[in-house]
Design a protein around this motif. Structure first.
Motif, PDB file in Angstrom:
ATOM      1  N   GLN A 107     -12.909  -5.597  43.124  1.00 27.17           N
ATOM      2  CA  GLN A 107     -12.588  -6.998  42.899  1.00 27.17           C
ATOM      3  C   GLN A 107     -11.346  -7.391  43.712  1.00 27.17           C
ATOM      4  O   GLN A 107     -10.287  -6.781  43.569  1.00 27.17           O
ATOM      5  N   ASP A 153      -9.415  -9.897  43.456  1.00 24.32           N
ATOM      6  CA  ASP A 153      -8.286 -10.394  42.675  1.00 24.32           C
ATOM      7  C   ASP A 153      -7.413  -9.273  42.115  1.00 24.32           C
ATOM      8  O   ASP A 153      -6.255  -9.512  41.765  1.00 24.32           O
ATOM      9  N   LEU A 154      -7.958  -8.055  42.023  1.00 24.67           N
ATOM     10  CA  LEU A 154      -7.106  -6.925  41.617  1.00 24.67           C
ATOM     11  C   LEU A 154      -6.030  -6.710  42.672  1.00 24.67           C
ATOM     12  O   LEU A 154      -4.863  -6.482  42.366  1.00 24.67           O
ATOM     13  N   ASN A 186      -5.119  -8.991  44.926  1.00 21.50           N
ATOM     14  CA  ASN A 186      -4.261 -10.177  44.904  1.00 21.50           C
ATOM     15  C   ASN A 186      -3.212 -10.072  43.800  1.00 21.50           C
ATOM     16  O   ASN A 186      -2.048 -10.392  44.013  1.00 21.50           O
ATOM     17  N   ALA A 187      -3.657  -9.627  42.617  1.00 26.08           N
ATOM     18  CA  ALA A 187      -2.714  -9.491  41.501  1.00 26.08           C
ATOM     19  C   ALA A 187      -1.593  -8.533  41.879  1.00 26.08           C
ATOM     20  O   ALA A 187      -0.424  -8.790  41.590  1.00 26.08           O
ATOM     21  N   SER A 188      -1.931  -7.455  42.542  1.00 25.74           N
ATOM     22  CA  SER A 188      -0.888  -6.491  42.904  1.00 25.74           C
ATOM     23  C   SER A 188       0.101  -7.111  43.895  1.00 25.74           C
ATOM     24  O   SER A 188       1.298  -6.863  43.804  1.00 25.74           O
ATOM     25  N   VAL A 202      -4.015   0.550  44.172  1.00 28.28           N
ATOM     26  CA  VAL A 202      -5.009  -0.342  43.570  1.00 28.28           C
ATOM     27  C   VAL A 202      -6.408   0.013  44.060  1.00 28.28           C
ATOM     28  O   VAL A 202      -7.281   0.382  43.274  1.00 28.28           O
TER      29      VAL A 202
END
Ligand SMILES: Nc1ncnc2c1ncn2[C@@H]1O[C@H](COP(=O)(O)OP(=O)(O)O)[C@@H](O)[C@H]1O
Ligand SMILES: [Mg+2]
Lengths: 280, 267
Positions: B164, B166-167, B169-171, B185
């Motif tokens: 994903q 967004d994983l 991106n979140a990091s 990640v």
């Protein structure tokens, strides 16, 4: 005055945070965004938006689905670049993602291989803070978001509401200058959603960080926000900025108050016109 | 009032669960049917022993080869070939596959080539391998490697592409560098998929064993079954097939356990 309130809410153990006097103002200046699809077509998602969010404000964006709300948040986060225009946080122009802009995503983005505690610790580890300091900060945010009992659980063991709590704690633990939230409670049932709103109100009224919050739930927008930016249907433009003058601390039963209903009527009217405009 | 649904009704409903007892009964029944048909064909005298050995003949062959120690030797020889070939392949394919699924440049460089090579039949390369690296164990290992490597590469690239976005991106919004995003990640997020790929391709590695040992081997399960063919010892061929199948099943089990242990966090 803002400096004092902001300082009080900042984690005292964090030297970087205490050096930052106020959550700085966010300025979105003449931002346009075009996507190029795989077929090579260009789609105009955001058409010339300018937004100025003052320090320590809870700003909410509402608008019909597909109007570019998520896109705008990704731009502020630096996860995407505007086609033209610029975004400033304080005096600095946004150029790529960074830990000064924390984000809670619409989809669940906890790292499933890390426990709740390790998820919250992720950003602190990247900053290479010593273990003792990390523990101190993590514990504080776990307590604040009511997660202490679940600190050793893995995300798959948590409900949707719990996961978003962890996501909020994870973003806050990093002490960002601004918190971006993309429909964080959109997938939750209404009861969980209400308890999350209560939690967010409590946490925010403590920290008073600048927040940019996206939702399509008008009650949520009014309950949480100091000001609400209403967007038009795609291509997203700023339709109107509505200031919410309901005093804080706020609580869920305020949705019945006449001033609340007055704001709600106004926003509904704006959005209704929007849908009508769109139908021509 | 809802009536309790009949077993027949459940069996005919798409994706409906059936009682555990029934499931086991049906599975066992199928095995019994196959063994029964085999027994009937052989004991009943419908098939000549020289083409189809009876169950007891295969069991007798097992004890014969087991007692003189040759079965153990051949199993060991084959296990070495498969495991070494598989391990070398995995050591290269896992990181390279992850890079291929993560960085579009690596993908652009490798994908067309790999997609071409992976459809080439391994068997057609055997003469070439013999010419290049002789007829030692290296040649057999090469066949296993060639058979698994390109499949692994493509499958692991897919696993990495499936992480994903967004994983990651979140990091980034938590202060991760690009290096952090790959190491902390992407790599852990891909772990369950990587283990699944290894499990499946390990099974394929076993299926290449006989091809690997077809020519110029002097030990191994493929080898004894080739030798048995020349001596019309069908019972030994059957035995070799059964042992390869069981070894495959065993490695599959090992990977399943490994996945449960290593990535218990995955649902
Ligand atoms: N990567 C992309 N490529 C092409 N079009 C996109 C992409 N992402 C979003 N869009 C389009 O841009 C518009 C705005 O999307 P989004 O920001 O997700 O809207 P919202 O969050 O308000 O629902 C939508 O019409 C969507 O289809
Ligand atoms: Mg959205």
């Amino acid at each position: 005055m803002t400096a004092v309130t902001a300082l009080r809410g900042m984690p005292a153990a964090d030297p970087i945070a205490s050096a930052t006097p106020v959550a700085p103002r966010l300025r979105i200046e003449d931002v346009r965004l075009e996507y190029t699809t795989r077929q090579g077509k260009t789609v105009l998602a955001i058409d010339d938006i300018s937004i100025d969010v003052p320090d320590n404000q809870f700003a909410v964006i509402v608008g019909p689905s597909g109007c570019g709300k998520s896109s705008l948040l990704y731009l502020v986060a630096g996860l995407n670049e505007p086609t033209s225009g610029r975004i400033l946080l304080g005096n600095e122009e946004v150029d790529g993602p960074g830990p000064d802009r924390g984000m809670v995503f619409q989809s669940y983005t906890l790292f499933p291989w890390l426990t709740v505690r390790e998820n919250v610790e992720f950003g602190l580890k990247r900053r290479k803070l010593p273990q003792a300091e990390r523990d101190e900060i993590v514990n504080r945010y776990l307590n604040e978001t009511g997660l202490a009992a679940f600190h050793d659980a893995y995300p798959k063991q948590l409900s949707g509401g719990m996961m978003q709590r962890v996501a909020i704690a994870r973003a806050l633990a990093n002490d960002p200058k601004i918190l971006l939230m993309d429909e964080p409670f959109g997938a939750l049932d209404s009861q969980t959603r209400n308890s999350m709103q209560k939690l967010l109100l409590r946490v925010w009224e403590q920290h008073k960080k600048t927040v940019l919050f996206v939702t399509h739930d008008i009650d949520e927008a009014i309950l949480l926000g100091d000001r609400i930016y209403v967007m038009t249907a795609r291509p997203g433009r700023l339709k109107e900025e509505v200031v919410v003058d309901i005093p804080r601390p706020r609580s869920l039963d305020m949705v019945m108050d006449p001033e609340f209903i007055a704001v709600k009527r106004k926003i509904l009217e704006l959005l209704k016109n929007e849908i009508k405009d769109d139908e021509h | 009032m809802a009536r309790k649904r009949s077993i027949v009704d459940l069996c005919l409903t798409p994706k409906a669960e059936i009682p555990t007892g029934l499931r086991f009964a049906v599975s066992t029944l199928m095995w019994l049917l196959v063994i029964g048909a085999w027994s009937l064909a052989t004991y009943g005298g419908f098939m000549q022993e020289i083409f189809l050995p009876s169950p007891t003949a295969v069991i007798a062959a097992f004890f014969r080869l087991f007692e003189d120690g040759t079965l153990g030797q051949h199993i060991w020889a084959s296990v070495q070939v498969v495991v070494i070939g598989f391990v070398i392949s995995s050591i290269i394919a896992v990181p390279l596959g992850l890079l291929m699924g993560t960085f579009r440049v690596v993908q652009a460089g490798l994908e067309p080539l790999v997609n071409f090579i992976r459809y080439l039949p391994v068997t057609s390369f055997v003469p070439l391998f013999i010419l290049w690296i002789g007829i030692g164990i290296e040649q057999r290992i090469m066949v296993i490697f060639f058979g698994t490597f390109f499949q692994q590469l493509v499958m692991i690239a897919d696993v990495s592409r499936g992480v994903q976005k967004d994983l990651i991106n979140a990091s980034y919004t938590l202060g991760a560098t690009r290096r952090d995003a790959v190491l902390h990640v992407l790599a852990p997020a891909a772990m369950p998929g990587v283990l699944d790929t290894l499990r499946v391709t390990m099974g394929w590695a076993w299926t290449y064993l006989v091809v690997a040992e077809l020519v110029a081997a002097s030990s191994g399960l493929g080898y004894i079954s080739m030798k048995a063919m020349r001596g019309f010892q069908v019972d030994v061929i059957f035995l070799a097939i059964a042992v390869i199948g069981l070894l495959g099943l065993l490695t599959d089990l090992v990977f399943r356990l490994l996945r449960m242990r290593l990535v218990a966090w995955a649902s």
